[in-house]
Design a protein around this motif. Structure first.
Motif, PDB file in Angstrom:
ATOM      1  N   GLY A   1      63.377 -90.622 127.765  1.00 19.48           N
ATOM      2  CA  GLY A   1      63.827 -91.027 129.091  1.00 19.48           C
ATOM      3  C   GLY A   1      64.917 -90.149 129.652  1.00 19.48           C
ATOM      4  N   ASN A   2      65.414 -89.213 128.841  1.00 20.24           N
ATOM      5  CA  ASN A   2      66.475 -88.322 129.319  1.00 20.24           C
ATOM      6  C   ASN A   2      66.292 -86.897 128.807  1.00 20.24           C
ATOM      7  OD1 ASN A   2      67.192 -88.529 126.624  1.00 20.24           O
ATOM      8  ND2 ASN A   2      68.941 -89.875 127.005  1.00 20.24           N
ATOM      9  N   GLN A   3      65.027 -86.491 128.643  1.00 20.75           N
ATOM     10  CA  GLN A   3      64.736 -85.176 128.060  1.00 20.75           C
ATOM     11  C   GLN A   3      63.846 -84.297 128.934  1.00 20.75           C
ATOM     12  OE1 GLN A   3      66.063 -84.094 124.888  1.00 20.75           O
ATOM     13  NE2 GLN A   3      67.345 -85.817 125.510  1.00 20.75           N
ATOM     14  N   LEU A   4      63.718 -84.610 130.214  1.00 19.94           N
ATOM     15  CA  LEU A   4      62.844 -83.801 131.069  1.00 19.94           C
ATOM     16  C   LEU A   4      63.333 -82.359 131.187  1.00 19.94           C
ATOM     17  CD1 LEU A   4      61.728 -86.083 134.038  1.00 19.94           C
ATOM     18  CD2 LEU A   4      60.419 -85.348 132.062  1.00 19.94           C
ATOM     19  N   HIS A   5      64.637 -82.161 131.089  1.00 18.16           N
ATOM     20  CA  HIS A   5      65.156 -80.788 131.159  1.00 18.16           C
ATOM     21  C   HIS A   5      64.600 -79.945 130.010  1.00 18.16           C
ATOM     22  CE1 HIS A   5      67.890 -83.091 128.592  1.00 18.16           C
ATOM     23  NE2 HIS A   5      68.248 -81.959 128.010  1.00 18.16           N
ATOM     24  N   VAL A   6      64.420 -80.558 128.836  1.00 19.88           N
ATOM     25  CA  VAL A   6      63.797 -79.862 127.711  1.00 19.88           C
ATOM     26  C   VAL A   6      62.327 -79.587 128.027  1.00 19.88           C
ATOM     27  CG1 VAL A   6      63.229 -79.988 125.251  1.00 19.88           C
ATOM     28  CG2 VAL A   6      65.379 -80.960 126.090  1.00 19.88           C
ATOM     29  N   GLY A   7      61.687 -80.566 128.666  1.00 16.71           N
ATOM     30  CA  GLY A   7      60.293 -80.396 129.054  1.00 16.71           C
ATOM     31  C   GLY A   7      60.089 -79.185 129.952  1.00 16.71           C
ATOM     32  N   PHE A   8      60.967 -79.018 130.923  1.00 17.29           N
ATOM     33  CA  PHE A   8      60.840 -77.871 131.825  1.00 17.29           C
ATOM     34  C   PHE A   8      61.053 -76.554 131.093  1.00 17.29           C
ATOM     35  CE2 PHE A   8      61.436 -80.969 135.298  1.00 17.29           C
ATOM     36  CZ  PHE A   8      60.425 -80.547 136.130  1.00 17.29           C
ATOM     37  N   ASP A   9      61.869 -76.562 130.032  1.00 15.48           N
ATOM     38  CA  ASP A   9      62.093 -75.345 129.252  1.00 15.48           C
ATOM     39  C   ASP A   9      60.884 -74.969 128.404  1.00 15.48           C
ATOM     40  OD1 ASP A   9      64.664 -75.028 130.215  1.00 15.48           O
ATOM     41  OD2 ASP A   9      65.611 -76.050 128.512  1.00 15.48           O
ATOM     42  N   LEU A  10      60.105 -75.974 127.988  1.00 14.02           N
ATOM     43  CA  LEU A  10      59.063 -75.725 126.999  1.00 14.02           C
ATOM     44  C   LEU A  10      57.644 -75.916 127.527  1.00 14.02           C
ATOM     45  CD1 LEU A  10      60.682 -77.391 123.836  1.00 14.02           C
ATOM     46  CD2 LEU A  10      60.712 -74.987 124.528  1.00 14.02           C
ATOM     47  N   ILE A  11      57.493 -76.062 128.842  1.00 20.21           N
ATOM     48  CA  ILE A  11      56.161 -76.271 129.405  1.00 20.21           C
ATOM     49  C   ILE A  11      55.525 -74.937 129.777  1.00 20.21           C
ATOM     50  CG2 ILE A  11      56.897 -76.536 131.824  1.00 20.21           C
ATOM     51  CD1 ILE A  11      54.271 -78.703 130.036  1.00 20.21           C
ATOM     52  N   ALA A  12      54.242 -74.783 129.480  1.00 23.02           N
ATOM     53  CA  ALA A  12      53.507 -73.557 129.797  1.00 23.02           C
ATOM     54  C   ALA A  12      53.075 -73.553 131.258  1.00 23.02           C
ATOM     55  CB  ALA A  12      52.277 -73.449 128.895  1.00 23.02           C
ATOM     56  N   LYS A  13      52.681 -72.417 131.731  1.00 23.66           N
ATOM     57  CA  LYS A  13      52.117 -72.330 133.081  1.00 23.66           C
ATOM     58  C   LYS A  13      50.865 -73.196 133.154  1.00 23.66           C
ATOM     59  CE  LYS A  13      53.893 -67.721 134.143  1.00 23.66           C
ATOM     60  NZ  LYS A  13      53.563 -66.316 134.499  1.00 23.66           N
ATOM     61  N   GLY A  14      50.744 -73.927 134.249  1.00 24.78           N
ATOM     62  CA  GLY A  14      49.618 -74.841 134.392  1.00 24.78           C
ATOM     63  C   GLY A  14      49.767 -76.122 133.591  1.00 24.78           C
ATOM     64  N   GLY A  15      50.951 -76.325 133.014  1.00 25.15           N
ATOM     65  CA  GLY A  15      51.182 -77.476 132.151  1.00 25.15           C
ATOM     66  C   GLY A  15      51.483 -78.759 132.907  1.00 25.15           C
ATOM     67  N   ARG A  16      51.491 -79.856 132.146  1.00 23.35           N
ATOM     68  CA  ARG A  16      51.754 -81.172 132.719  1.00 23.35           C
ATOM     69  C   ARG A  16      52.910 -81.820 131.976  1.00 23.35           C
ATOM     70  NH1 ARG A  16      47.169 -79.215 130.792  1.00 23.35           N
ATOM     71  NH2 ARG A  16      45.977 -81.069 130.227  1.00 23.35           N
ATOM     72  N   ILE A  17      53.870 -82.323 132.740  1.00 23.14           N
ATOM     73  CA  ILE A  17      55.025 -83.012 132.165  1.00 23.14           C
ATOM     74  C   ILE A  17      54.886 -84.507 132.440  1.00 23.14           C
ATOM     75  CG2 ILE A  17      57.530 -83.309 132.282  1.00 23.14           C
ATOM     76  CD1 ILE A  17      57.773 -80.368 132.979  1.00 23.14           C
ATOM     77  N   ILE A  18      55.061 -85.322 131.395  1.00 23.57           N
ATOM     78  CA  ILE A  18      54.899 -86.767 131.521  1.00 23.57           C
ATOM     79  C   ILE A  18      56.217 -87.460 131.188  1.00 23.57           C
ATOM     80  CG2 ILE A  18      53.665 -88.805 130.695  1.00 23.57           C
ATOM     81  CD1 ILE A  18      51.377 -86.948 129.846  1.00 23.57           C
ATOM     82  N   PRO A  19      56.908 -88.025 132.173  1.00 19.49           N
ATOM     83  CA  PRO A  19      58.084 -88.854 131.864  1.00 19.49           C
ATOM     84  C   PRO A  19      57.640 -90.268 131.487  1.00 19.49           C
ATOM     85  CG  PRO A  19      57.873 -88.543 134.244  1.00 19.49           C
ATOM     86  CD  PRO A  19      56.706 -87.855 133.616  1.00 19.49           C
ATOM     87  N   MET A  20      57.883 -90.668 130.215  1.00 10.81           N
ATOM     88  CA  MET A  20      57.473 -91.994 129.760  1.00 10.81           C
ATOM     89  C   MET A  20      58.649 -92.883 129.384  1.00 10.81           C
ATOM     90  SD  MET A  20      53.837 -91.996 127.813  1.00 10.81           S
ATOM     91  CE  MET A  20      53.694 -93.730 128.206  1.00 10.81           C
ATOM     92  N   GLY A  21      59.686 -92.312 128.801  1.00  9.65           N
ATOM     93  CA  GLY A  21      60.871 -93.105 128.491  1.00  9.65           C
ATOM     94  C   GLY A  21      61.571 -93.522 129.767  1.00  9.65           C
ATOM     95  N   TYR A  22      62.290 -94.653 129.702  1.00 13.87           N
ATOM     96  CA  TYR A  22      62.878 -95.206 130.921  1.00 13.87           C
ATOM     97  C   TYR A  22      64.398 -95.243 130.801  1.00 13.87           C
ATOM     98  CZ  TYR A  22      63.096 -98.042 135.134  1.00 13.87           C
ATOM     99  OH  TYR A  22      63.349 -98.489 136.408  1.00 13.87           O
TER     100      TYR A  22
END
Length: 343
Positions: free
Chosen positions: A237-258
């Motif tokens: 729920g508080n790690q999307l910044h890590v997601g943006f660092d580790l997502i590939a081109k054309g990737g999908r980020i899913i926020p699930m924690g609240y």
């Protein structure tokens, strides 16, 4: 009957309250066997999510029907069932389009928050929200169906493919469940977790599990063919910044924690240029039937319930799942991934 009732901010209590009775011809009465503790329940007792005072909390309930209304046709006394807590008014513009999860009157229908939930001996609700459980399905598996529906909802929206690599940040109940589903659908499943107990549990599910500080970009490239991840799930729920660092081109980020105190900033040009999608459709949307069918191919689902406690021992159950004492704030070792309160 005994029930865990919301009192006020950060306060719940086990109380004797009036046993519910059928009020409409299309309702059924369920004697609750048990109910899984969800992150939403924990956020209620932490004071992060509000509930109506006097409301029975809990929403992942399973049990046996003991009474049916005169117009009930698909269920009968003795049926083992689970309760779908995603309920709606059925008549607003969103409901009329089949988008029940976005019901304009959703606040009036939130089981365990604004209407009585399932941390109780009995539950009464409409037949359409009560699903029979296959004879071969254990109670523990049945308690995982609602959260499984949430995971399937998002993974289907994200279009997870057999060639995808998936990173799940956090290995609590939802994170571990995401890893379990990802192992069925994707090529590579990687998890992170700060807690040693939960990390060890996730090791039995994912292809790789790391402490967060161990998952460097070099490590990602080593395990994933010199590429970042196709899908990143923030199950904390508080790690999307890590997601943006580790997502590939054309990737999908899913926020699930609240965590409504968390905010993240990003450059729109980054999202546009790299073709990144953010999938926000998390909540269970008419997925119970699908989850029930899918669950029958996942025998490991039963093992997701790592602890059961009596309803009367709810404080101990909450403390062990959160990792600190709710009343004193004292840090405690986590001793469960998914705990169920049973009657």
């Amino acid at each position: 009957m005994k029930a865990i009732v919301y009192q006020d901010h950060k306060q719940v209590a086990l109380q004797d309250i009036e046993e519910p009775s059928i009020q409409k011809a299309n309702q059924v009465k369920v004697k609750i066997y048990g109910s899984g503790i969800c992150g939403t329940d924990l956020n209620i007792v932490k004071g992060k999510v509000p509930a109506n005072k006097g409301t029975v909390i809990g929403h992942e309930g399973v049990g046996t029907i003991v009474e049916v209304g005169s117009e009930v046709r698909g269920l009968q006394v003795g049926d083992r069932v689970l309760i779908d807590p995603t309920q709606s008014c059925g008549i607003c513009s969103y409901c009329r389009e089949g988008l029940f999860i976005y019901c304009e009157n959703f606040d009036d229908h939130q089981v365990g928050m604004t209407t009585h939930g399932t941390f109780a001996e009995y539950y009464v609700g409409d037949e359409k929200y009560v699903y029979p459980i296959p004879d071969s399905m254990s109670w523990e598996t049945a308690m995982m169906i609602e959260p499984l529906g949430c995971v399937l909802q998002t993974f289907m929206k994200a279009g997870v493919k057999p060639s995808d690599s998936v990173l799940v940040l956090g290995s609590g109940a939802i994170g571990s469940l995401c890893q379990l589903v990802s192992k069925r659908l994707a090529r590579l499943t990687v998890g992170t977790e700060v807690d040693p107990y939960r990390k060890e549990f996730a090791v039995g599910i994912a292809n790789h599990v790391f402490y967060p500080q161990e998952l460097t970009l070099d490590q990602v490239y080593e395990i994933n063919n010199n590429k970042k991840f196709d899908i990143v799930v923030d199950a904390v729920g508080n790690q999307l910044h890590v997601g943006f660092d580790l997502i590939a081109k054309g990737g999908r980020i899913i926020p699930m924690g609240y965590d409504d105190s968390y905010e993240v900033t990003f450059k729109s040009t980054h999202v546009i240029n790299d073709g990144i999608s953010i999938i926000g459709a998390v909540a269970n949307h008419s997925m119970i039937s699908t989850a029930l069918k899918f669950a029958q191919s996942i025998p490991e689902l039963e093992q997701m319930v790592t602890s059961t406690e009596l309803l009367s021992d709810y404080e101990q159950a909450f403390n062990g799942t959160i990792g600190y004492h709710l009343r004193t704030g004292e840090k405690l070792p986590m001793n469960s991934v998914k705990t169920a309160l049973i009657l």
